[in-house]
Every structure is written in structure tokens, then in C-alpha cells.
Design a protein around this motif. Structure first.
Motif, PDB file in Angstrom:
ATOM      1  N   ASN A  39      54.638  37.948  27.258  1.00 59.10           N
ATOM      2  CA  ASN A  39      53.312  38.388  27.731  1.00 59.10           C
ATOM      3  C   ASN A  39      52.682  37.349  28.655  1.00 59.10           C
ATOM      4  N   THR A  40      53.489  36.866  29.584  1.00 65.08           N
ATOM      5  CA  THR A  40      52.975  35.889  30.535  1.00 65.08           C
ATOM      6  C   THR A  40      53.230  36.340  31.963  1.00 65.08           C
ATOM      7  N   VAL A  41      52.371  35.908  32.844  1.00 60.42           N
ATOM      8  CA  VAL A  41      52.530  36.121  34.281  1.00 60.42           C
ATOM      9  C   VAL A  41      52.487  34.754  34.944  1.00 60.42           C
ATOM     10  N   SER A  42      53.404  34.531  35.863  1.00 62.19           N
ATOM     11  CA  SER A  42      53.482  33.232  36.516  1.00 62.19           C
ATOM     12  C   SER A  42      53.283  33.367  38.015  1.00 62.19           C
ATOM     13  N   LEU A  43      52.821  32.292  38.603  1.00 56.15           N
ATOM     14  CA  LEU A  43      52.674  32.221  40.057  1.00 56.15           C
ATOM     15  C   LEU A  43      53.351  30.937  40.515  1.00 56.15           C
ATOM     16  N   GLN A  44      54.509  31.086  41.132  1.00 57.59           N
ATOM     17  CA  GLN A  44      55.226  29.944  41.700  1.00 57.59           C
ATOM     18  C   GLN A  44      54.683  29.688  43.089  1.00 57.59           C
ATOM     19  N   MET A  45      54.161  28.491  43.304  1.00 59.02           N
ATOM     20  CA  MET A  45      53.539  28.163  44.584  1.00 59.02           C
ATOM     21  C   MET A  45      54.334  27.058  45.253  1.00 59.02           C
ATOM     22  N   ASP A  46      54.944  27.384  46.363  1.00 58.01           N
ATOM     23  CA  ASP A  46      55.748  26.432  47.126  1.00 58.01           C
ATOM     24  C   ASP A  46      55.113  26.158  48.487  1.00 58.01           C
ATOM     25  N   SER A  47      55.563  25.108  49.115  1.00 60.73           N
ATOM     26  CA  SER A  47      55.050  24.741  50.448  1.00 60.73           C
ATOM     27  C   SER A  47      53.527  24.738  50.464  1.00 60.73           C
ATOM     28  N   LEU A  48      52.958  24.103  49.477  1.00 60.37           N
ATOM     29  CA  LEU A  48      51.507  24.103  49.344  1.00 60.37           C
ATOM     30  C   LEU A  48      50.825  23.382  50.486  1.00 60.37           C
ATOM     31  N   LYS A  49      49.661  23.887  50.833  1.00 63.60           N
ATOM     32  CA  LYS A  49      48.855  23.343  51.923  1.00 63.60           C
ATOM     33  C   LYS A  49      47.497  22.906  51.374  1.00 63.60           C
ATOM     34  N   PRO A  50      46.833  21.983  52.041  1.00 61.58           N
ATOM     35  CA  PRO A  50      45.495  21.580  51.579  1.00 61.58           C
ATOM     36  C   PRO A  50      44.540  22.761  51.440  1.00 61.58           C
ATOM     37  N   ASP A  55      48.143  37.771  52.813  1.00 58.97           N
ATOM     38  CA  ASP A  55      48.914  37.307  53.967  1.00 58.97           C
ATOM     39  C   ASP A  55      49.006  35.784  53.999  1.00 58.97           C
ATOM     40  N   SER A  56      47.973  35.113  53.516  1.00 62.40           N
ATOM     41  CA  SER A  56      47.931  33.654  53.592  1.00 62.40           C
ATOM     42  C   SER A  56      48.955  32.972  52.684  1.00 62.40           C
ATOM     43  N   VAL A  57      49.478  33.695  51.708  1.00 61.55           N
ATOM     44  CA  VAL A  57      50.430  33.079  50.780  1.00 61.55           C
ATOM     45  C   VAL A  57      51.803  33.745  50.820  1.00 61.55           C
ATOM     46  N   LYS A  58      51.927  34.821  51.555  1.00 63.78           N
ATOM     47  CA  LYS A  58      53.182  35.565  51.595  1.00 63.78           C
ATOM     48  C   LYS A  58      54.307  34.659  52.101  1.00 63.78           C
ATOM     49  N   GLY A  59      55.413  34.683  51.390  1.00 64.26           N
ATOM     50  CA  GLY A  59      56.543  33.833  51.760  1.00 64.26           C
ATOM     51  C   GLY A  59      56.505  32.451  51.127  1.00 64.26           C
ATOM     52  N   ARG A  60      55.372  32.078  50.561  1.00 63.67           N
ATOM     53  CA  ARG A  60      55.256  30.758  49.912  1.00 63.67           C
ATOM     54  C   ARG A  60      55.040  30.887  48.407  1.00 63.67           C
ATOM     55  N   PHE A  61      54.342  31.942  47.986  1.00 59.79           N
ATOM     56  CA  PHE A  61      54.035  32.144  46.568  1.00 59.79           C
ATOM     57  C   PHE A  61      54.865  33.312  46.038  1.00 59.79           C
ATOM     58  N   THR A  62      55.239  33.218  44.767  1.00 64.72           N
ATOM     59  CA  THR A  62      55.980  34.296  44.118  1.00 64.72           C
ATOM     60  C   THR A  62      55.376  34.567  42.747  1.00 64.72           C
ATOM     61  N   ILE A  63      55.013  35.820  42.513  1.00 62.93           N
ATOM     62  CA  ILE A  63      54.467  36.208  41.219  1.00 62.93           C
ATOM     63  C   ILE A  63      55.575  36.846  40.389  1.00 62.93           C
ATOM     64  N   SER A  64      55.534  36.610  39.086  1.00 62.48           N
ATOM     65  CA  SER A  64      56.539  37.195  38.200  1.00 62.48           C
ATOM     66  C   SER A  64      55.915  37.414  36.819  1.00 62.48           C
ATOM     67  N   LYS A  65      56.602  38.210  36.010  1.00 66.86           N
ATOM     68  CA  LYS A  65      56.103  38.489  34.664  1.00 66.86           C
ATOM     69  C   LYS A  65      57.219  38.334  33.648  1.00 66.86           C
ATOM     70  N   ASN A  66      56.819  38.044  32.436  1.00 73.63           N
ATOM     71  CA  ASN A  66      57.749  37.962  31.316  1.00 73.63           C
ATOM     72  C   ASN A  66      57.171  38.816  30.195  1.00 73.63           C
TER      73      ASN A  66
END
Length: 126
Positions: free
Chosen positions: A77-88, A62-73
Motif C-alpha cells: 500500500n505504498t506509492v513511490s516517486l523516483q526523482m532523477d536529474s534533480l534541478k534546483p 511536463d516539468s518532470v516528464k522523463g526525470r520522475f517516475t511514479i510507481s505503486k506497490n
């Protein structure tokens, strides 16, 4: 020998973005789910996100929903985590992990994962 290698961590200002990548090797991961966990100093490791390799179904804390996006290739054979609107409070070591035969009740629990990467540091300054 299974290897998970994270990359992409670093220092960013609050409100900024980072993209983490996890390169997986050593076996076929089609029956696995890949997860991201994080651990901040003095805190317990916590679930961030996971994705089923076969279906692409994704789950988020819940703490990252709407800000982080996980994806795979699959080709890479990679998995990525796009992190937006980062907080301290996102500051932590981020770990990539793999779980065999995942179930909805098991993918949020780190102890259920079979393989782990070495982690990458993410620091968000205020």
C-alpha cells in the motif's frame, strides 16, 4: 481513518536523485488514484504526477516528464516517486494525496483530492 505518510525527502545536489514514498492506510484504495504535488516558497501548489491504483496508468507534469517516475506497490500500500536529474527548481515540499473515482480531467487539480499527507521537504542545491 485514512492516513498518508510521506518519507524520503532531503537535501541533494543538482543532478542527483531522491526517492519519495507514501504509505497509505485506513481504507481500500483500489478505486483511487494517488498523486504527488509540490509547493515551493511563494508559489502555488502544483501537480507533479499521479497513478491510478487499479490500472497503474501514470501521468506527469511536463516539468518532470522523463526525470520522475511514479510507481505503486499494492502489497505494501505504498506509492513511490523516483526523482532523477534533480534541478534546483524542484525544491519544494512534496505532498502525497489520494482522489476517489479519478478522471483524466480531475487528477491534475489538487482541490479534487480527498486526502493529503503532511508533506516532505526536498531541497536541491546548485
Amino acid at each position: 481513518q485514512v492516513q498518508l505518510v510521506e518519507s524520503g525527502g532531503g537535501l541533494v545536489q543538482a543532478g542527483g536523485s531522491l526517492r519519495l514514498s507514501c504509505s497509505a492506510s485506513g481504507r481500500t484504495f483500489s478505486s483511487y488514484a494517488m498523486g504527488w504535488f509540490r509547493q515551493a516558497p511563494g508559489k502555488e501548489r502544483e501537480f507533479v504526477s499521479s497513478i491510478y491504483w487499479s490500472t497503474g496508468a501514470a501521468y506527469y507534469a511536463d516539468s518532470v516528464k522523463g526525470r520522475f517516475t511514479i510507481s505503486k506497490n499494492g502489497a505494501k500500500n505504498t506509492v513511490s516517486l523516483q526523482m532523477d536529474s534533480l534541478k534546483p527548481e524542484d525544491t519544494a515540499i512534496y505532498y502525497c494525496a489520494a482522489i476517489a473515482n479519478p478522471r483524466a480531467f480531475s487528477i491534475r487539480i489538487g482541490a479534487n483530492y480527498d486526502y493529503w499527507g503532511q508533506g516532505t521537504q526536498v531541497t536541491v542545491s546548485s
